[in-house]
Design a protein around this motif. Structure first.
Motif, PDB file in Angstrom:
ATOM      1  N   PHE A  20      32.238  38.419  28.887  1.00  0.00           N
ATOM      2  CA  PHE A  20      33.226  39.506  28.839  1.00  0.00           C
ATOM      3  C   PHE A  20      34.635  38.968  28.627  1.00  0.00           C
ATOM      4  N   GLN A  21      35.483  39.884  28.227  1.00  0.00           N
ATOM      5  CA  GLN A  21      36.921  39.585  28.045  1.00  0.00           C
ATOM      6  C   GLN A  21      37.706  40.795  28.547  1.00  0.00           C
ATOM      7  N   ILE A  22      38.799  40.515  29.278  1.00  0.00           N
ATOM      8  CA  ILE A  22      39.652  41.597  29.802  1.00  0.00           C
ATOM      9  C   ILE A  22      41.015  41.483  29.140  1.00  0.00           C
ATOM     10  N   SER A  23      41.489  42.581  28.555  1.00  0.00           N
ATOM     11  CA  SER A  23      42.813  42.557  27.914  1.00  0.00           C
ATOM     12  C   SER A  23      43.637  43.741  28.379  1.00  0.00           C
ATOM     13  N   HIS A  68      37.266  51.358  27.930  1.00  0.00           N
ATOM     14  CA  HIS A  68      38.715  51.591  28.002  1.00  0.00           C
ATOM     15  C   HIS A  68      39.064  52.305  29.309  1.00  0.00           C
ATOM     16  N   PHE A  69      40.144  51.838  29.939  1.00  0.00           N
ATOM     17  CA  PHE A  69      40.612  52.440  31.195  1.00  0.00           C
ATOM     18  C   PHE A  69      42.119  52.692  31.086  1.00  0.00           C
ATOM     19  N   CYS A  76      46.983  50.157  30.047  1.00  0.00           N
ATOM     20  CA  CYS A  76      45.584  50.320  29.676  1.00  0.00           C
ATOM     21  C   CYS A  76      44.880  48.971  29.816  1.00  0.00           C
ATOM     22  N   ILE A  77      43.657  48.969  30.336  1.00  0.00           N
ATOM     23  CA  ILE A  77      42.815  47.774  30.411  1.00  0.00           C
ATOM     24  C   ILE A  77      41.583  48.024  29.538  1.00  0.00           C
ATOM     25  N   VAL A  78      41.236  47.037  28.700  1.00  0.00           N
ATOM     26  CA  VAL A  78      40.022  47.116  27.878  1.00  0.00           C
ATOM     27  C   VAL A  78      39.090  46.001  28.318  1.00  0.00           C
ATOM     28  N   HIS A  98      39.252  51.452  39.100  1.00  0.00           N
ATOM     29  CA  HIS A  98      40.070  51.118  40.278  1.00  0.00           C
ATOM     30  C   HIS A  98      40.258  49.615  40.446  1.00  0.00           C
ATOM     31  N   ILE A  99      39.185  48.833  40.248  1.00  0.00           N
ATOM     32  CA  ILE A  99      39.300  47.392  40.555  1.00  0.00           C
ATOM     33  C   ILE A  99      40.035  46.636  39.457  1.00  0.00           C
ATOM     34  N   LEU A 100      40.133  47.200  38.254  1.00  0.00           N
ATOM     35  CA  LEU A 100      40.874  46.512  37.176  1.00  0.00           C
ATOM     36  C   LEU A 100      42.369  46.770  37.261  1.00  0.00           C
TER      37      LEU A 100
END
Length: 707
Positions: A20-23, A68-69, A76-78, A98-100
């Motif tokens: 995974f990758q978080i951006s 997408h959040f 925004c976090i993807v 919530h946790i991101l």
């Protein structure tokens, strides 16, 4: 780090063995910042996100999945997953949402911390020199550090003779920039200088349109384009005003050659804050340059006339002697001692910044009061003679900084003032003026540092507060209170406000002694952090502050109002103390009262300090209408009701107060009950009426003050 570990474990639990990758994304568009990359070989294209899709939604990319959040603050976090998933459980999506979010907060905190560090370092750097050219160059270099996305920039200072904004200290531009001189209102820079409103641009087209919208001259348009050389098109710019108080002295503009990130409102606020501090550094450097030029002119003139006149040679010697005494940096008293030796008459120096006298000779007492000296010198800007009631003759030599009186030399005459004496006084007054101005500047810097310490105390949590309090040698577990004094600046000449704040702060330090742990002045306010051995000491401090205020008013000084918080045990209550003191200032200001009071003195009114006036008016109207109408009969009923409540519902005392027969009072009370629809014997109705009458009485008192 623990949060990332938790996220990693949660993803493994819900999605299995997946990379995974978080951006993190800003506004709409592909721009993104990678926060965590557990799939470095993913090779994904930047993902666009849409905040209008809701808080969570899913997309697919090749063999992977994007979650997408969106968040309320626009962030925004993807989450990029390396596998294809047809769907994700709503509870899982909500938990991820919530946790991101803390990742956004952590990134924002790191960014703010870096910005603050860069800003503080920049402030220290630009204030470390008084050479104007060096200060201007340093300002631009650090402005580019404050806005890391910027590549170039320059200052433009307003030239009153040319009536143009003149480029200064460019970085990233060639010599053609110096031909870019704009009128007030012309181009982007001229318009920002004219209206004082910052402007931001995020494309070359926006910048060109902005220049033409404000009628840039063709020659200036060509100059600014030629000045960029081979750098190419400008992709972004921010232009902010540079002002001292209400006076604009120029503008600052930074450019972005290549789009690193979209410039936003946060960048404007940072650059505006930096420009405010830069203005102070520029003014200090300009004043230093002017002072050095003035002293150099005096020195050069003395050197030229040295051979022509023996008296002028003496002037040079006196000037040199006093300047050397000043350079030793041993204080004002050393300079006055030197003047005493040269004049050989009884000399006194009055320090107008601190309202103190100094006499080089032993056992000399001040022959005039502070009030007498200031009254006489305020009316005269030149030297004069004065005679006491006992027939003693004195010579006064006032010292001014521009139009501001800052001190006076006083000689008890036993002979006529000679030409050499006059020379000594002239030269000495110049040196003393510089010493006083330097002392005032040092005091401002000191107050600024104390202010920063105080703000840190207000911002720290209990644990850090305790550590920092011990670092400042504060008794963390002792009794504490905060005092805020506000001067009536609108009734005073603003040019003297700094001096009055300096004088009052110095007096408070002297008279309150060890109780005043932190004292600083800021604009027209002075704040004090008090440490007390006993809580009851606060009443003595209140009396002392009111005595100082009364003395200032009786001597036509600057009047002030003051708020003293409740006394609390433990430094952790400092925020509560500070809020209470400021609430008192608001309370006194709304009533146009000039006195110093305790928070407890406000009494019941403290419940309504932060209550909107409209709500209070509505409550009074709903409770006492129709008694509050303009009808004269109802007005009499209203006065009777307010008096009845004020006399604690005593019919006899009320009738006596409003000058009516007691039977008439009973009739009026019955009429009031019918009109208001209440029963004055009912406890709930009575409480409501008592509160409304109290507020109505305060309201009428304020209206009387306004009239």
């Amino acid at each position: 780090m623990r949060m990332l570990k938790y996220i990693e474990n949660f993803i493994a639990k819900e999605f299995g063995d997946v990379k995974f990758q978080i951006s993190k994304h800003g506004s709409k568009g592909p721009e993104a910042e990678t926060i965590e990359d557990r799939d470095p070989a993913g090779g994904r294209e930047a993902a666009e996100h849409d905040p209008d899709e809701g808080c969570c939604y899913m997309e697919w990319e090749g063999g992977g999945t994007r979650l997408h959040f969106n968040y309320a603050d626009g962030g925004c976090i993807v989450l990029h997953l390396s596998k294809h998933f047809n769907g994700v459980d709503e509870e899982v999506m909500e938990h991820l949402h919530h946790i991101l979010y803390p990742l956004i907060l952590e990134e924002e905190l790191r960014r703010k911390t870096t910005e603050q560090k860069v800003m503080i370092e920049s402030m220290h750097s630009i204030s470390s020199s008084l050479e104007l050219d060096h200060v201007l160059k340093t300002i631009i270099r650090h402005a580019l550090n404050v806005i890391p996305a910027s590549d170039a920039g320059f200052l433009m200072l307003y030239n009153t003779k040319k009536q143009r904004l003149i480029p200064k200290a460019p970085v990233g531009f060639n010599e053609s920039i110096y031909r870019f001189e704009t009128k007030v209102g012309e181009s982007i820079t001229g318009k920002v200088f004219e209206d004082g409103k910052s402007r931001i641009y995020n494309s070359y087209e926006e910048i060109i349109a902005g220049m033409h919208a404000h009628n840039v001259l063709p020659e200036n348009y060509d100059s600014i384009h030629q000045s960029t050389g081979t750098s190419g098109k400008v992709e972004g710019a921010i232009c902010v005003p540079v002002s001292m108080d209400e006076k604009r002295i120029g503008v600052m503009i930074i450019h972005q050659w290549k789009m690193k990130k979209r410039l936003d409102q946060g960048d404007i606020l940072l650059l505006e804050a930096f420009a405010g501090q830069a203005a102070i550094a520029i003014e200090n450097a300009q004043y230093h340059t002017e002072t050095e030029e003035r002293l150099q002119q005096i020195t050069d003139l003395s050197a030229q006339l040295k051979e022509k006149n023996e008296q002028l040679q003496k002037r040079q010697e006196v000037h040199h002697t006093l300047t050397m005494l000043s350079i030793q940096n041993k204080g004002i008293n050393v300079v006055v001692d030197g003047m005493q030796d040269m004049i050989d008459q009884q000399l006194q120096f009055f320090n107008g910044l601190e309202n103190t006298f100094y006499s080089p000779g032993k056992y000399q007492k001040a022959n005039f009061s502070v009030f007498e000296v200031k009254t006489m010198c305020m009316e005269r800007t030149r030297d004069f003679h004065a005679v006491t009631g006992g027939g003693e003759n004195f010579y006064f030599y006032p010292i001014y900084n521009g139009k501001i009186f800052i001190g006076c030399l006083i000689i008890a005459l036993d002979r006529e003032i000679s030409e050499i004496d006059q020379i000594t006084l002239e030269q000495g007054s110049t040196v003393l003026a510089l010493e006083l101005v330097n002392r005032q500047t040092a005091t401002k810097i000191y107050h600024r540092r104390v202010y920063e310490r105080f703000r840190k105390l207000l911002s720290y949590d209990r644990e850090k507060l305790s550590e920092y309090g011990k670092e400042l040698n504060l008794e963390v577990g002792g009794y504490w209170a905060v005092v805020v004094l506000e001067m009536e600046s609108e009734r005073d000449d603003l040019q003297y406000l700094d001096i009055h704040v300096h004088q009052l702060a110095s007096r408070l330090n002297r008279e309150l002694g060890d109780s005043a742990k932190l004292v600083y002045g800021f604009y027209n306010k002075i704040s004090l952090l008090l440490s007390l051995e006993r809580a009851e000491e606060i009443y003595d401090i209140k009396d002392k502050l009111n005595d100082i205020d009364i003395q200032g008013q009786s001597r036509k000084g600057t009047a002030f109002r003051g708020g003293i918080s409740n006394v609390y045990r433990g430094l952790e209550y400092i925020n509560k103390c500070y809020d209470e003191a400021n609430n008192i200032i608001s309370y006194l200001t709304s009533r146009d009262m000039l006195e110093v009071i305790l928070y407890e003195d406000i009494g019941l009114n403290r419940l309504f300090l932060n209550q909107p006036t409209e709500d209070i008016d509505q409550f009074i109207h709903e409770t006492l209408s129709p008694l509050t109408t303009d009808n004269s009969r109802y007005r009499e009923l209203e006065k009777t009701l307010v008096a009845y409540m004020e006399m604690n519902r005593s019919p006899g005392r009320t009738a006596k107060l409003v000058h009516i027969h007691i039977n008439t009072l009973y009739q009026r009370l019955h009429t009031i009950e019918e009109l208001l629809g209440v029963d004055l014997n009912d406890s709930q109705d009575m409480l409501k009426i008592q509160l409304a009458c109290h507020l109505r009485k305060s309201q009428l008192a304020l209206q009387g003050m306004d009239e």
